[in-house]
Each structure stands twice: as C-alpha cells, then as structure tokens.
Design a protein around this motif. Structure first.
Motif, mmCIF file in Angstrom:
data_model
loop_
_atom_site.group_PDB
_atom_site.id
_atom_site.type_symbol
_atom_site.label_atom_id
_atom_site.label_comp_id
_atom_site.label_asym_id
_atom_site.label_seq_id
_atom_site.Cartn_x
_atom_site.Cartn_y
_atom_site.Cartn_z
ATOM 1 N N ALA A 190 -39.355 -32.854 -13.085
ATOM 2 C CA ALA A 190 -39.430 -33.838 -11.991
ATOM 3 C C ALA A 190 -38.038 -34.139 -11.435
ATOM 4 O O ALA A 190 -37.868 -34.356 -10.231
ATOM 5 N N GLN B 71 -37.034 -31.343 -9.158
ATOM 6 C CA GLN B 71 -37.712 -31.496 -7.865
ATOM 7 C C GLN B 71 -37.012 -32.549 -7.009
ATOM 8 O O GLN B 71 -36.819 -32.351 -5.812
ATOM 9 N N ALA B 72 -36.636 -33.651 -7.636
ATOM 10 C CA ALA B 72 -35.948 -34.722 -6.907
ATOM 11 C C ALA B 72 -34.618 -34.209 -6.365
ATOM 12 O O ALA B 72 -34.285 -34.426 -5.195
ATOM 13 N N TRP C 223 -41.038 -41.468 -2.219
ATOM 14 C CA TRP C 223 -41.074 -41.365 -3.688
ATOM 15 C C TRP C 223 -41.560 -42.683 -4.279
ATOM 16 O O TRP C 223 -42.316 -42.697 -5.236
ATOM 17 N N LYS D 120 -42.012 -41.748 -22.208
ATOM 18 C CA LYS D 120 -42.472 -41.829 -20.825
ATOM 19 C C LYS D 120 -42.394 -43.293 -20.413
ATOM 20 O O LYS D 120 -42.835 -44.166 -21.135
ATOM 21 N N ALA E 265 -37.954 -39.977 -12.742
ATOM 22 C CA ALA E 265 -37.977 -38.509 -12.700
ATOM 23 C C ALA E 265 -36.893 -37.948 -13.624
ATOM 24 O O ALA E 265 -37.086 -36.932 -14.291
#
Length: 137
Positions: free
Chosen positions: A6, A9-10, A30, A67, A86
């Motif tokens: 993630a 991707q960011a 986002w 998480k 992320a």
C-alpha cells in the motif's frame, strides 16, 4: 526496509502528481477511502491526544504484524492518516519503531505542506501507535 504494498502504491500515486493541487486532491481521495469507525470506536479511550482535530486510532495484532485503523473529523487529516496507515499497516513492532514520518511525507512530496500543528498531530498518532503495540505486545 521494503515498503508495504500500500505504501508503494501511495508513493507511485503521489510522486506522479505534478504539483501540490493534484496531491491535495489525491490526499482527499485517499481520505475518503479510509474505512469508517463505528460510533462506539470513536470514544475517548481511542482518541489520540496532541492533535488539534479529533483523531481516533485502533490497533489490531495480526500474527507478527500490526494493522491500524484511524479516523478524523478533518478531511485533509483523514488523507494524511490514510497515507500514514499505508506506510505502517502490516509492519512488525520492531519495524514500526523505525518509521520516519518526516522522511515518508517528504518522499510523497507532502512534507512542505505539513503545518507544524499537523506535523505534531501526526507525530502524536505515530507515538500512540507505538504505545498501543507495547501495551498489546
């Protein structure tokens, strides 16, 4: 240390933006993708202190890694939280302690736009993450 998928991707998305206006728009997008927290989760026990805006943070252990879920009442901050999550979701406790917030937001091209109060607020969120994993660890 390899970045979580993630975060990759960011980094790709934000570095592709030619200027601040595009990054700000992307940041808001986002933020809209952050999963909402229930009313019960937005309680005082989950509130991060040290932020001007309301921010709530929850941590969940998943095997060796962590998480986090977070939310805020401020739209821009929701976006900043989304890119922070992320970067940190899926990390082990030992990796989380070495995350450099300023470096991460610099890589995204967002560091210069962070006001001192936003920067302090994000630091408070990262500190709270570290406290939560020590408590749960």
């Amino acid at each position: 240390m390899k970045l979580p998928a993630a975060a990759e991707q960011a980094l790709e998305a934000f570095t592709a933006c030619p200027g601040w206006e595009q990054r700000a728009r992307l940041l808001l997008q986002w933020g809209q993708q952050l999963p909402t927290l229930s009313e019960a989760e937005c309680c005082e026990a989950n509130r991060v202190h040290g932020c001007e805006s309301q921010v709530w943070l929850l941590a969940e252990r998943q095997g060796e890694s962590w998480k986090f879920r977070a939310n805020s009442d401020a739209r821009l901050l929701r976006g900043l939280l989304a890119v922070l999550l992320a970067r940190v979701n899926g990390l082990k406790a030992s990796e989380l302690t070495s995350v450099d917030l300023h470096d991460w937001f610099s890589q995204l091209g967002l560091a210069r736009q962070l006001t001192p109060s936003r920067s302090n607020g994000l630091q408070a969120v990262l500190q709270r993450m570290r406290q939560l994993i020590q408590t749960e660890g």
